[in-house]
Design an enzyme around this catalytic site. Structure first.
Site, PDB file in Angstrom:
ATOM      1  CE  LYS A 114      51.674  96.960  63.322  1.00  0.00           C
ATOM      2  NZ  LYS A 114      52.862  97.773  63.322  1.00  0.00           N
TER       3      LYS A 114
ATOM      4  CB  SER B 205      53.299  98.640  67.026  1.00  0.00           C
ATOM      5  OG  SER B 205      54.045  98.035  65.992  1.00  0.00           O
TER       6      SER B 205
END
Length: 125
Positions: A81, A44
């Protein structure tokens, strides 16, 4: 460590270099007691340059700010993230836009910022 920089384009034979011993701890770690390494699993964050198998350098002594890449604990699971913090709202965003944002809209949802990612280490061979 070689002084100066190295070109990723056409090399110049006129560039001189000097070699100096350098400890990677001195380059990568500003708070030794609050820094740890964590191996990445997943894709990701590829667009941020963080690949599956990379080693993250995570600093717990830094206060995370909007836009930092962080290691976070979300509902007892860990993730890496971008931290997005605006107008009292917080979310975690992947570098890959096909991954959904992690939103925090329920009071019972747990978010703990474990630390700020300050570097990655890649191994090619």
């Amino acid at each position: 460590m070689v002084q100066g920089t190295i070109r990723a384009g056409f090399p110049s034979p006129a560039d001189d270099f000097a070699v100096k011993r350098q400890d990677l701890n001195d380059l990568l770690i500003t708070h030794p007691a609050a820094t740890f390494f964590w191996r990445v699993r997943g894709t990701s964050m590829l667009q941020a340059g963080i690949c599956d198998g990379d080693l993250l350098v995570v600093n717990r002594a830094l206060s995370p700010v909007h836009g930092d890449i962080v290691v976070a604990e979300v509902d007892h699971d860990f993730t890496v993230k971008y931290l997005w913090r605006r107008n009292g709202r917080v979310k975690l965003r992947a570098a890959d836009p096909t991954f959904p944002d992690i939103l925090f809209e329920r009071d019972e949802q747990l978010l703990v910022i474990v630390g700020v990612v300050t570097a990655t280490i890649k191994k090619f061979r």
